[in-house]
Design a protein around this motif. Structure first.
Motif, mmCIF file in Angstrom:
data_model
loop_
_atom_site.group_PDB
_atom_site.id
_atom_site.type_symbol
_atom_site.label_atom_id
_atom_site.label_comp_id
_atom_site.label_asym_id
_atom_site.label_seq_id
_atom_site.Cartn_x
_atom_site.Cartn_y
_atom_site.Cartn_z
ATOM 1 N N GLY A 159 62.165 91.814 -10.579
ATOM 2 C CA GLY A 159 61.747 91.130 -12.174
ATOM 3 C C GLY A 159 60.531 91.098 -12.041
ATOM 4 N N SER A 160 59.934 92.848 -12.645
ATOM 5 C CA SER A 160 58.471 92.373 -13.371
ATOM 6 C C SER A 160 58.739 93.837 -14.538
ATOM 7 C CB SER A 160 57.779 92.965 -12.244
ATOM 8 O OG SER A 160 58.097 94.324 -11.148
ATOM 9 N N VAL A 161 57.731 94.371 -15.379
ATOM 10 C CA VAL A 161 57.653 94.731 -16.488
ATOM 11 C C VAL A 161 57.119 96.201 -15.533
ATOM 12 C CG1 VAL A 161 57.289 95.803 -18.281
ATOM 13 C CG2 VAL A 161 57.981 93.619 -18.184
ATOM 14 N N GLY A 162 57.672 97.365 -15.209
ATOM 15 C CA GLY A 162 57.256 98.481 -14.028
ATOM 16 C C GLY A 162 56.606 97.871 -13.340
ATOM 17 N N THR A 163 56.063 98.855 -12.156
ATOM 18 C CA THR A 163 55.726 98.379 -11.028
ATOM 19 C C THR A 163 54.227 98.846 -10.540
ATOM 20 O OG1 THR A 163 56.181 100.664 -9.982
ATOM 21 C CG2 THR A 163 58.076 99.100 -10.038
ATOM 22 N N ASN A 164 54.296 98.600 -9.153
ATOM 23 C CA ASN A 164 52.480 98.425 -8.984
ATOM 24 C C ASN A 164 52.155 98.651 -7.916
ATOM 25 O OD1 ASN A 164 52.106 95.351 -7.990
ATOM 26 N ND2 ASN A 164 52.804 94.076 -10.226
ATOM 27 N N ARG A 165 50.898 98.516 -7.470
ATOM 28 C CA ARG A 165 50.319 99.236 -6.255
ATOM 29 C C ARG A 165 51.090 98.031 -5.024
ATOM 30 N NH1 ARG A 165 44.393 102.042 -6.844
ATOM 31 N NH2 ARG A 165 45.171 103.790 -8.451
ATOM 32 N N SER A 166 50.867 96.605 -5.826
ATOM 33 C CA SER A 166 51.480 95.244 -4.720
ATOM 34 C C SER A 166 52.264 95.264 -4.110
ATOM 35 C CB SER A 166 50.437 94.070 -5.388
ATOM 36 O OG SER A 166 51.233 93.685 -6.446
ATOM 37 N N GLN A 167 53.079 96.202 -5.000
ATOM 38 C CA GLN A 167 54.993 95.691 -4.175
ATOM 39 C C GLN A 167 55.078 97.309 -3.655
ATOM 40 O OE1 GLN A 167 55.853 96.249 -8.397
ATOM 41 N NE2 GLN A 167 55.946 94.328 -8.902
ATOM 42 N N ASP A 168 55.496 96.426 -1.869
ATOM 43 C CA ASP A 168 56.365 97.412 -1.406
ATOM 44 C C ASP A 168 57.309 97.999 -1.403
ATOM 45 O OD1 ASP A 168 56.326 98.774 0.822
ATOM 46 O OD2 ASP A 168 57.314 96.873 2.355
ATOM 47 N N ILE A 169 57.382 99.444 -2.247
ATOM 48 C CA ILE A 169 58.407 100.342 -2.881
ATOM 49 C C ILE A 169 58.663 101.333 -1.252
ATOM 50 C CG2 ILE A 169 59.721 101.342 -4.150
ATOM 51 C CD1 ILE A 169 58.233 100.077 -6.286
ATOM 52 N N GLY A 170 59.876 101.015 -1.167
ATOM 53 C CA GLY A 170 60.307 101.736 0.013
ATOM 54 C C GLY A 170 61.205 103.253 -0.498
ATOM 55 N N PRO A 171 61.715 103.579 0.904
ATOM 56 C CA PRO A 171 62.660 105.311 -0.006
ATOM 57 C C PRO A 171 64.138 104.539 0.210
ATOM 58 C CG PRO A 171 61.596 104.633 2.800
ATOM 59 C CD PRO A 171 61.089 104.244 1.741
ATOM 60 N N GLU A 172 64.194 103.308 0.680
ATOM 61 C CA GLU A 172 65.283 102.552 0.561
ATOM 62 C C GLU A 172 66.248 102.638 -0.556
ATOM 63 O OE1 GLU A 172 66.938 100.004 3.608
ATOM 64 O OE2 GLU A 172 66.633 101.470 4.932
ATOM 65 N N MET A 173 64.574 101.657 -1.877
ATOM 66 C CA MET A 173 64.803 101.147 -2.562
ATOM 67 C C MET A 173 64.992 102.451 -3.684
ATOM 68 S SD MET A 173 62.103 98.023 -3.071
ATOM 69 C CE MET A 173 62.421 96.226 -1.619
ATOM 70 N N GLU A 174 64.208 103.877 -3.633
ATOM 71 C CA GLU A 174 64.407 104.429 -4.169
ATOM 72 C C GLU A 174 65.715 105.371 -4.125
ATOM 73 O OE1 GLU A 174 62.563 108.932 -5.468
ATOM 74 O OE2 GLU A 174 61.428 107.314 -4.394
ATOM 75 N N ILE A 175 66.310 105.082 -3.316
ATOM 76 C CA ILE A 175 68.183 105.762 -2.829
ATOM 77 C C ILE A 175 68.630 104.074 -3.676
ATOM 78 C CG2 ILE A 175 69.689 105.867 -1.958
ATOM 79 C CD1 ILE A 175 67.707 107.183 0.758
ATOM 80 N N MET A 176 68.720 103.175 -3.623
ATOM 81 C CA MET A 176 69.342 102.745 -4.676
ATOM 82 C C MET A 176 68.960 102.734 -6.269
ATOM 83 S SD MET A 176 69.033 99.721 -1.751
ATOM 84 C CE MET A 176 69.953 97.716 -3.015
ATOM 85 N N ALA A 177 67.552 102.449 -6.132
ATOM 86 C CA ALA A 177 67.464 102.788 -8.488
ATOM 87 C C ALA A 177 68.147 104.279 -8.066
ATOM 88 C CB ALA A 177 65.998 102.974 -8.076
ATOM 89 N N ARG A 178 68.374 105.546 -7.518
ATOM 90 C CA ARG A 178 69.065 106.430 -8.097
ATOM 91 C C ARG A 178 70.356 106.176 -8.102
ATOM 92 N NH1 ARG A 178 65.738 110.648 -8.483
ATOM 93 N NH2 ARG A 178 63.798 110.616 -7.826
ATOM 94 N N GLY A 179 70.677 105.332 -6.492
ATOM 95 C CA GLY A 179 72.862 105.615 -6.970
ATOM 96 C C GLY A 179 72.830 103.984 -8.447
ATOM 97 N N ALA A 180 72.522 103.816 -8.946
ATOM 98 C CA ALA A 180 72.180 102.935 -9.944
ATOM 99 C C ALA A 180 71.813 103.762 -11.215
ATOM 100 C CB ALA A 180 71.522 101.492 -10.082
ATOM 101 N N LEU A 181 71.239 104.558 -11.412
ATOM 102 C CA LEU A 181 71.388 104.785 -12.113
ATOM 103 C C LEU A 181 72.552 106.284 -12.308
ATOM 104 C CD1 LEU A 181 67.514 106.169 -12.538
ATOM 105 C CD2 LEU A 181 69.109 105.563 -14.072
ATOM 106 N N THR A 182 73.060 106.665 -11.158
ATOM 107 C CA THR A 182 74.010 107.677 -11.151
ATOM 108 C C THR A 182 75.547 107.088 -11.329
ATOM 109 O OG1 THR A 182 73.462 108.695 -9.585
ATOM 110 C CG2 THR A 182 75.682 109.100 -9.745
#
Length: 264
Positions: A111-134
């Motif tokens: 729920g942020s504007v962009g991401t930052n280093r304090s946020q734990d972004i794992g590979p599963e999140m990236e897969i889900m994000a790319r899936g949402a774009l698809t």
């Protein structure tokens, strides 16, 4: 068939200063529904959505008044994200900083504007994000800088951002505003694809032309209240003329509604 209620509103009134934004609203939206909230500018559509999202608080002094989210009248921001994914022009402006589109979508998890280093972004999140774009036909935009997008492209990225939390319903607040014909076609196509996949949709608009064929419920909002609530048979010249305070013509052209003021 529609499932359990996502949002329930009973005797809901909202005021800001001396202005009444909503008055005595009774409304239930269930999981699996695809509906349009239709009304002229200033009718209370945005106030209704902000009340659903917890941004506006209703008058709790009214006996029997409540707003329940997923069956509870005690809820927080996390519950809102799980219930609703919001796509709005205001959010599009908020995200107009320098980032790529994948980061813009990933920021939806927080729920942020962009991401930052304090946020734990794992590979599963990236897969889900790319899936949402698809899912919205925008996988090719993942590495593009967000500020370089056309309005229609940015609108679809916002739809992907709203999807990453697997919300029970997407709220599309005036999704066709400021789009050219190509942008409208692409956004309309994305909305139809999501609807066909069984996504719950709440389309908020002032223009019947925005209504996609998958919509089967119409909620007409006027002067802060629910004027009509029912099936597509409500979309007729008589009801629209009452809604827009003047004679309105209506025609169905293929899978679209075309409305116009008769006195022009």
């Amino acid at each position: 068939m529609p499932g359990e209620p996502i949002i329930e509103m009973r005797k809901v009134s909202v005021s800001k200063g001396s202005a009444t934004l909503l008055r005595d609203v009774d409304l239930t939206i269930r999981k699996g529904e695809r509906l349009v909230v239709l009304g002229p500018n200033g009718s209370g559509k945005s106030s209704l959505i902000k009340t659903m999202m917890g941004e506006h608080r209703h008058d709790t002094s009214v006996p029997g008044s409540y707003v329940k989210l997923r069956g509870s009248d005690l809820w927080n921001l996390f519950d809102v994200r799980q219930a609703f994914g919001l796509v709005s022009a205001d959010l599009q402006v908020d995200l107009s900083r320098d980032m790529d589109c994948l980061e813009a979508v990933l920021s939806g998890f927080f729920g942020s504007v962009g991401t930052n280093r304090s946020q734990d972004i794992g590979p599963e999140m990236e897969i889900m994000a790319r899936g949402a774009l698809t899912a919205v036909g925008s996988a090719h935009l993942a590495e593009r800088r967000y500020y370089t997008l056309s309005t229609g492209e940015a609108r679809r990225v916002l739809m992907a951002r709203a999807l990453v939390n697997s919300p029970e319903a997407l709220i599309l607040d005036e999704p066709m505003n400021s789009l050219d014909l190509t942008g409208k076609r692409l956004v309309r196509s994305a909305i139809r694809t999501l609807a066909k996949e069984g996504r719950s949709l709440v389309l908020v608009t002032h223009d019947p032309a925005d209504i996609v064929p998958e919509i089967d419920r119409v909620i007409m909002i006027k002067d802060g209240g629910v004027l009509k609530d029912g099936g597509l048979q409500l979309l007729n010249e008589e009801n629209l003329s009452i809604l827009y305070d003047g004679p309105i013509g209506l025609r169905r052209v293929e899978d679209r509604y075309v409305a116009w003021p008769k006195d022009l």
